[in-house]
Design a protein around this motif. Structure first.
Motif, mmCIF file in Angstrom:
data_model
loop_
_atom_site.group_PDB
_atom_site.id
_atom_site.type_symbol
_atom_site.label_atom_id
_atom_site.label_comp_id
_atom_site.label_asym_id
_atom_site.label_seq_id
_atom_site.Cartn_x
_atom_site.Cartn_y
_atom_site.Cartn_z
ATOM 1 N N GLU A 36 50.647 -0.534 88.961
ATOM 2 C CA GLU A 36 49.482 0.247 89.359
ATOM 3 C C GLU A 36 48.129 0.193 88.441
ATOM 4 N N ALA A 37 48.572 0.253 87.049
ATOM 5 C CA ALA A 37 47.677 0.400 86.111
ATOM 6 C C ALA A 37 47.056 -0.952 85.657
ATOM 7 N N PHE A 38 47.813 -1.985 86.159
ATOM 8 C CA PHE A 38 47.725 -3.472 85.781
ATOM 9 C C PHE A 38 46.086 -3.789 86.090
ATOM 10 N N VAL A 39 45.552 -4.318 85.176
ATOM 11 C CA VAL A 39 44.252 -4.950 85.438
ATOM 12 C C VAL A 39 44.012 -6.418 85.321
ATOM 13 N N GLY A 40 44.982 -7.170 84.955
ATOM 14 C CA GLY A 40 44.937 -8.512 84.713
ATOM 15 C C GLY A 40 45.201 -9.003 83.357
ATOM 16 N N MET A 52 48.692 -9.343 79.139
ATOM 17 C CA MET A 52 48.624 -8.365 80.193
ATOM 18 C C MET A 52 48.017 -6.993 79.650
ATOM 19 N N HIS A 53 46.974 -6.676 80.724
ATOM 20 C CA HIS A 53 46.152 -5.333 80.061
ATOM 21 C C HIS A 53 46.367 -4.335 81.252
ATOM 22 N N TYR A 54 46.125 -2.958 80.898
ATOM 23 C CA TYR A 54 46.288 -1.833 81.539
ATOM 24 C C TYR A 54 45.116 -0.984 81.423
ATOM 25 N N LYS A 55 44.789 -0.245 82.762
ATOM 26 C CA LYS A 55 43.805 0.667 82.674
ATOM 27 C C LYS A 55 44.184 2.144 82.157
ATOM 28 N N VAL A 64 46.001 -3.523 75.970
ATOM 29 C CA VAL A 64 47.317 -4.436 76.085
ATOM 30 C C VAL A 64 48.662 -3.479 76.202
ATOM 31 N N ALA A 65 49.570 -4.039 76.697
ATOM 32 C CA ALA A 65 50.887 -3.150 77.052
ATOM 33 C C ALA A 65 51.191 -2.559 75.823
ATOM 34 N N SER A 66 51.305 -2.862 74.503
ATOM 35 C CA SER A 66 51.740 -1.995 73.396
ATOM 36 C C SER A 66 50.827 -0.919 73.004
ATOM 37 N N ASP A 67 49.474 -0.957 73.580
ATOM 38 C CA ASP A 67 48.688 0.138 73.249
ATOM 39 C C ASP A 67 48.421 1.307 74.326
ATOM 40 N N VAL A 68 49.411 0.995 75.357
ATOM 41 C CA VAL A 68 49.415 1.972 76.531
ATOM 42 C C VAL A 68 50.760 2.689 76.251
ATOM 43 N N LEU A 100 52.927 10.332 87.166
ATOM 44 C CA LEU A 100 52.984 9.538 86.240
ATOM 45 C C LEU A 100 51.654 8.881 85.874
ATOM 46 N N GLN A 101 51.178 9.013 84.830
ATOM 47 C CA GLN A 101 49.712 7.958 84.572
ATOM 48 C C GLN A 101 50.042 7.123 83.429
ATOM 49 N N ILE A 102 49.110 6.228 83.165
ATOM 50 C CA ILE A 102 49.086 5.050 81.940
ATOM 51 C C ILE A 102 47.973 5.707 81.119
ATOM 52 N N LEU A 103 48.227 6.040 79.950
ATOM 53 C CA LEU A 103 47.211 6.560 78.874
ATOM 54 C C LEU A 103 47.207 5.652 77.596
ATOM 55 N N CYS A 104 46.209 5.205 77.004
ATOM 56 C CA CYS A 104 46.417 4.632 75.777
ATOM 57 C C CYS A 104 46.779 5.584 74.590
ATOM 58 N N LYS A 105 47.351 4.863 73.509
ATOM 59 C CA LYS A 105 47.774 5.582 72.662
ATOM 60 C C LYS A 105 46.781 6.759 72.158
#
Length: 123
Positions: A36-40, A52-55, A64-68, A100-105
């Protein structure tokens, strides 16, 4: 005491918590939250490669995935009430998508620090 007196309750709780956290990494709902957080796919500024990037739900920037990280909106262990029971812990850990939510580090670090401060004030 557990394990014929070899383990304290704290050591036992730490062991079980670690095992449950490891299992939660494969919880399918976490992958739905990421989806759901995927932005492209965008160019990763660090590597120059397509990634792949996530919001981030906090700062609204894309990473990027490694930073969320996948975060529980309502913490698994309530910072005010503390640990209540294994049933509550498991229900909170293996929660539904709404929690659940996606957060940057950096945002995740800030949220965790706030919760830690709440725990300290409680004591």
């Amino acid at each position: 005491m557990r394990n014929n007196g070899e383990w304290t309750e704290a050591r036992f709780r730490s062991f079980v918590t670690s095992a449950l956290r490891a299992a939660s990494r494969r919880w399918p709902v976490k992958f739905k939250a990421l989806k759901e957080a995927f932005v492209g796919r965008k160019t990763n500024t660090k590597t120059g490669k397509l990634a792949m990037h996530y919001k981030c739900a906090g700062c609204k920037k894309s990473f990027v995935a490694s930073d969320v990280q996948v975060d529980h909106v309502k913490p698994v262990v309530d910072p005010i009430k503390g640990f209540l029971s294994w049933d509550v812990y498991v229900d909170n850990l293996f929660c539904e998508l709404e929690n659940l939510q996606i957060l940057c580090k950096p945002c995740h670090k800030d949220k965790t620090a706030e919760e830690k401060l709440m725990r300290k004030k409680k004591v």
